[in-house]
Design an enzyme around this catalytic site. Structure first.
Site, PDB file in Angstrom:
ATOM      1  N   GLY A  54       0.791  -1.235   0.000  1.00 34.54           N
ATOM      2  CA  GLY A  54       0.000   0.000   0.000  1.00 34.54           C
ATOM      3  C   GLY A  54       0.815   1.272   0.000  1.00 34.54           C
ATOM      4  O   GLY A  54       0.260   2.363  -0.162  1.00 34.54           O
TER       5      GLY A  54
ATOM      6  N   GLU B 194      22.269   5.867  -0.341  1.00 37.53           N
ATOM      7  CA  GLU B 194      21.558   4.934  -1.213  1.00 37.53           C
ATOM      8  C   GLU B 194      21.360   5.546  -2.600  1.00 37.53           C
ATOM      9  O   GLU B 194      21.534   4.887  -3.630  1.00 37.53           O
ATOM     10  CB  GLU B 194      20.195   4.582  -0.584  1.00 37.53           C
ATOM     11  CG  GLU B 194      19.390   3.636  -1.437  1.00 37.53           C
ATOM     12  CD  GLU B 194      18.113   3.131  -0.745  1.00 37.53           C
ATOM     13  OE1 GLU B 194      17.979   3.348   0.468  1.00 37.53           O
ATOM     14  OE2 GLU B 194      17.283   2.525  -1.427  1.00 37.53           O
TER      15      GLU B 194
ATOM     16  N   THR C  54      11.434   7.411  -6.144  1.00 44.26           N
ATOM     17  CA  THR C  54      11.194   7.682  -7.575  1.00 44.26           C
ATOM     18  C   THR C  54      11.805   9.032  -7.956  1.00 44.26           C
ATOM     19  O   THR C  54      12.057   9.896  -7.099  1.00 44.26           O
ATOM     20  CB  THR C  54       9.679   7.735  -7.897  1.00 44.26           C
ATOM     21  OG1 THR C  54       9.118   8.873  -7.235  1.00 44.26           O
ATOM     22  CG2 THR C  54       8.956   6.469  -7.458  1.00 44.26           C
TER      23      THR C  54
HETATM   24  C1  LIG Z   1      13.340  -3.943  -8.628  1.00 45.54           C
HETATM   25  C2  LIG Z   1      12.942  -3.202  -7.393  1.00 45.54           C
HETATM   26  C3  LIG Z   1      13.704  -3.340  -6.241  1.00 45.54           C
HETATM   27  C4  LIG Z   1      13.317  -2.698  -5.060  1.00 45.54           C
HETATM   28  N1  LIG Z   1      14.025  -2.910  -3.900  1.00 45.54           N
HETATM   29  C5  LIG Z   1      13.517  -2.456  -2.733  1.00 45.54           C
HETATM   30  C6  LIG Z   1      14.114  -2.823  -1.490  1.00 45.54           C
HETATM   31  O1  LIG Z   1      15.125  -3.531  -1.450  1.00 45.54           O
HETATM   32  N2  LIG Z   1      13.541  -2.369  -0.339  1.00 45.54           N
HETATM   33  C7  LIG Z   1      12.433  -1.580  -0.340  1.00 45.54           C
HETATM   34  O2  LIG Z   1      11.957  -1.228   0.718  1.00 45.54           O
HETATM   35  N3  LIG Z   1      11.850  -1.194  -1.507  1.00 45.54           N
HETATM   36  C8  LIG Z   1      12.364  -1.615  -2.697  1.00 45.54           C
HETATM   37  N4  LIG Z   1      11.764  -1.272  -3.877  1.00 45.54           N
HETATM   38  C9  LIG Z   1      10.598  -0.418  -3.841  1.00 45.54           C
HETATM   39  C10 LIG Z   1      10.815   0.987  -4.399  1.00 45.54           C
HETATM   40  O3  LIG Z   1      11.670   1.725  -3.568  1.00 45.54           O
HETATM   41  C11 LIG Z   1       9.431   1.620  -4.572  1.00 45.54           C
HETATM   42  O4  LIG Z   1       8.793   0.932  -5.653  1.00 45.54           O
HETATM   43  C12 LIG Z   1       9.489   3.109  -4.863  1.00 45.54           C
HETATM   44  O5  LIG Z   1       9.950   3.821  -3.746  1.00 45.54           O
HETATM   45  C13 LIG Z   1       8.127   3.671  -5.276  1.00 45.54           C
HETATM   46  O6  LIG Z   1       7.124   3.279  -4.401  1.00 45.54           O
HETATM   47  P1  LIG Z   1       5.767   2.647  -4.991  1.00 45.54           P
HETATM   48  O7  LIG Z   1       6.159   1.552  -5.908  1.00 45.54           O
HETATM   49  O8  LIG Z   1       4.873   2.335  -3.872  1.00 45.54           O
HETATM   50  O9  LIG Z   1       5.155   3.800  -5.877  1.00 45.54           O
HETATM   51  P2  LIG Z   1       4.103   4.924  -5.384  1.00 45.54           P
HETATM   52  O10 LIG Z   1       4.638   5.576  -4.160  1.00 45.54           O
HETATM   53  O11 LIG Z   1       2.761   4.337  -5.348  1.00 45.54           O
HETATM   54  O12 LIG Z   1       4.194   5.966  -6.584  1.00 45.54           O
HETATM   55  C14 LIG Z   1       3.398   5.847  -7.794  1.00 45.54           C
HETATM   56  C15 LIG Z   1       3.692   7.081  -8.650  1.00 45.54           C
HETATM   57  O13 LIG Z   1       3.302   8.263  -7.945  1.00 45.54           O
HETATM   58  C16 LIG Z   1       4.383   9.168  -7.901  1.00 45.54           C
HETATM   59  N5  LIG Z   1       4.342   9.917  -6.651  1.00 45.54           N
HETATM   60  C17 LIG Z   1       4.191   9.442  -5.400  1.00 45.54           C
HETATM   61  N6  LIG Z   1       4.246  10.426  -4.508  1.00 45.54           N
HETATM   62  C18 LIG Z   1       4.454  11.567  -5.216  1.00 45.54           C
HETATM   63  C19 LIG Z   1       4.629  12.936  -4.875  1.00 45.54           C
HETATM   64  N7  LIG Z   1       4.628  13.357  -3.601  1.00 45.54           N
HETATM   65  N8  LIG Z   1       4.824  13.840  -5.861  1.00 45.54           N
HETATM   66  C20 LIG Z   1       4.847  13.440  -7.158  1.00 45.54           C
HETATM   67  N9  LIG Z   1       4.697  12.148  -7.551  1.00 45.54           N
HETATM   68  C21 LIG Z   1       4.510  11.240  -6.589  1.00 45.54           C
HETATM   69  C22 LIG Z   1       5.625   8.293  -7.973  1.00 45.54           C
HETATM   70  O14 LIG Z   1       6.753   9.048  -8.408  1.00 45.54           O
HETATM   71  C23 LIG Z   1       5.185   7.243  -8.976  1.00 45.54           C
HETATM   72  O15 LIG Z   1       5.353   7.730 -10.273  1.00 45.54           O
HETATM   73  C24 LIG Z   1      12.170  -1.866  -5.067  1.00 45.54           C
HETATM   74  C25 LIG Z   1      11.436  -1.695  -6.229  1.00 45.54           C
HETATM   75  C26 LIG Z   1      11.791  -2.358  -7.379  1.00 45.54           C
HETATM   76  C27 LIG Z   1      10.941  -2.179  -8.612  1.00 45.54           C
END
Ligand SMILES: Cc1cc2nc3c(=O)[nH]c(=O)nc-3n(C[C@H](O)[C@H](O)[C@H](O)COP(=O)(O)OP(=O)(O)OC[C@H]3O[C@@H](n4cnc5c(N)ncnc54)[C@H](O)[C@@H]3O)c2cc1C
Length: 385
Positions: A135, A250, A373
């Site tokens: 989530g 990081e 991101t």
């Molecule tokens: C291959 C891979 C390895 C990973 N490894 C790890 C790991 O080891 N440990 C870990 O904890 N996580 C890990 N992650 C998770 C990664 O850090 C998250 O996917 C990332 O931080 C984005 O979170 P989310 O996927 O929930 O996207 P969301 O937060 O749901 O974002 C969806 C979209 O909304 C945009 N958005 C969100 N908030 C804002 C804002 N305030 N302003 C403008 N745009 C916004 C985002 O930029 C994105 O485009 C990994 C992910 C991948 C794909």
């Protein structure tokens, strides 16, 4: 390959150059030949960690008293670069050594450091950090996993997703709320040792658009009981600040990998277009090719200088979060753009998996997403303006 002239930074020593030689040999002999096999199995061999540990390639920037190499961040940087130069995105080494071990080094007490760091340094433990949940990812204050005090223990409940090294991890830094009523102030970092841990379960190793050899997993915690001595830091509720303090490192790690991947993509593409002929002449002879590569080389040089300077700042303890965010977003956007141009210059062969540019292109996409991101990076920079 490394632009030696631009990479002649203040932290480069003869010892570091020798370390690069060792790292390069290791990547060429133990990593490069296995990439396709790891893609198929979805993870690196577990034994790779131990081999790297024996050679002093795990936790090169952790003090020797805890079993590490005793170097500074420059040693992690060299490993990230040499791994990128063999086109390997499968091994979560920089996360293990440059991130997880550093949380313990910075926030662990001496007992915790003595207990966990030697195992991370030898490869007995693979490290992971579990922040993201189904989530929430960008908004870390919204995590729902809880670690509720119960006598001398915490009881952890929750679900994590996209966790690098998730299948192999023996030690996980879990981001959870010790006070579910608080936002950022309720967040704590709890270290979990996974072996035989009741209530802990690994879910799927997720299938991805790229990075097929990297283990990226779901994790489940159901009434997992760990001792209170597993809390990182002197008090509960410090997790969010601890995360914010470590995230510049990081992000720089991601940026260093990005510039090295760009350099590799350009080397491969330059060699290809000199060989490949169209209309009776090498593809390199078309002005479009030369201009595309000239522009990309220039951007790679700018990126190289920027990460060198950011690394100097980090080593001096001066890299701020906005500057690290600039490096992360700009270089990973450039990585994707340049790798795409490089694939285009390969024509149809660029899309074939037997050509390494195909893998570099696939793997570059996620760099703009993890580690925060690129939109979040711009938010961080924007807040300082
Ligand atoms: C291959 C891979 C390895 C990973 N490894 C790890 C790991 O080891 N440990 C870990 O904890 N996580 C890990 N992650 C998770 C990664 O850090 C998250 O996917 C990332 O931080 C984005 O979170 P989310 O996927 O929930 O996207 P969301 O937060 O749901 O974002 C969806 C979209 O909304 C945009 N958005 C969100 N908030 C804002 C804002 N305030 N302003 C403008 N745009 C916004 C985002 O930029 C994105 O485009 C990994 C992910 C991948 C794909």
């Amino acid at each position: 390959m490394l632009n030696e002239l631009l990479a002649e930074s203040s932290f480069v020593t003869d010892e570091l150059r020798m370390f690069r030689e060792t790292a390069r040999r290791f990547m060429q002999t133990e990593v490069a030949p296995n990439l396709l096999r790891w893609d198929e199995q979805g993870h690196v061999d577990r034994a790779l960690w131990n081999k790297a540990g024996e050679l002093g390639l795990l936790c090169a920037s952790i003090p020797a008293e805890y079993g590490g190499g005793g170097g500074d961040f420059a040693y992690e940087k060299v490993l990230i670069e040499e791994q990128a130069y063999v086109g390997c995105s499968s091994w979560g080494l920089s996360l293990h050594a440059g991130i997880v071990a550093h949380y313990i080094l910075h926030y662990g007490n001496d007992d915790q450091k003595q207990r966990w760091l030697p195992k991370l340094c030898s490869g007995e433990y693979v490290g992971a950090i579990a922040m993201t949940e189904p989530g929430t990812g960008s908004d870390l204050q919204a995590v729902r996993a809880t670690a509720i005090a119960d006598g001398d223990d915490y009881i952890i409940n929750g679900q994590k997703v996209f966790i690098t090294n998730g299948q192999q991890a023996g030690l996980i830094v879990v981001v959870a709320k010790t006070d579910p009523t608080g936002n950022g102030k309720g967040v704590s970092l709890i270290v979990v040792e996974t072996e035989g841990l009741a209530g802990f379960r690994r879910g799927r190793n997720l299938e991805k658009a790229g990075m097929h050899g990297q283990d990226t997993s779901e994790l489940f915690f159901e009434n997992v009981r760990v001792p209170k001595t597993s809390l990182l830091g002197a008090a509960e509720g410090m997790g969010f600040m601890q995360l914010m303090a470590q995230l510049p490192q990081e992000r720089l790690i991601v940026a260093i990998g990005a510039v090295a991947s760009i350099e590799l993509a350009l080397d491969l593409t330059t060699a290809y277009v000199k060989e490949r002929k169209a209309f009776g002449k090498p593809v390199m002879d078309f002005q479009n090719t030369r201009f595309t590569l000239a522009e990309a080389r220039t951007e790679a040089a700018l990126g190289r200088v920027f990460v060198e300077r950011c690394s100097e700042l980090l080593i001096a303890g001066k890299l701020d979060s906005a500057t690290a965010a600039m490096a992360k977003w700009w270089l990973t956007d450039k990585q994707f753009e340049i790798t795409d141009d490089c694939l285009q210059l390969h024509g149809g062969y660029g899309y074939m998996d037997e050509y390494p540019i195909s893998r570099l292109w696939r793997d570059s996409r996620v760099q703009r997403i993890y580690g925060g991101t690129n939109e979040i990076m711009k938010e961080l920079i924007g807040r300082t303006l």
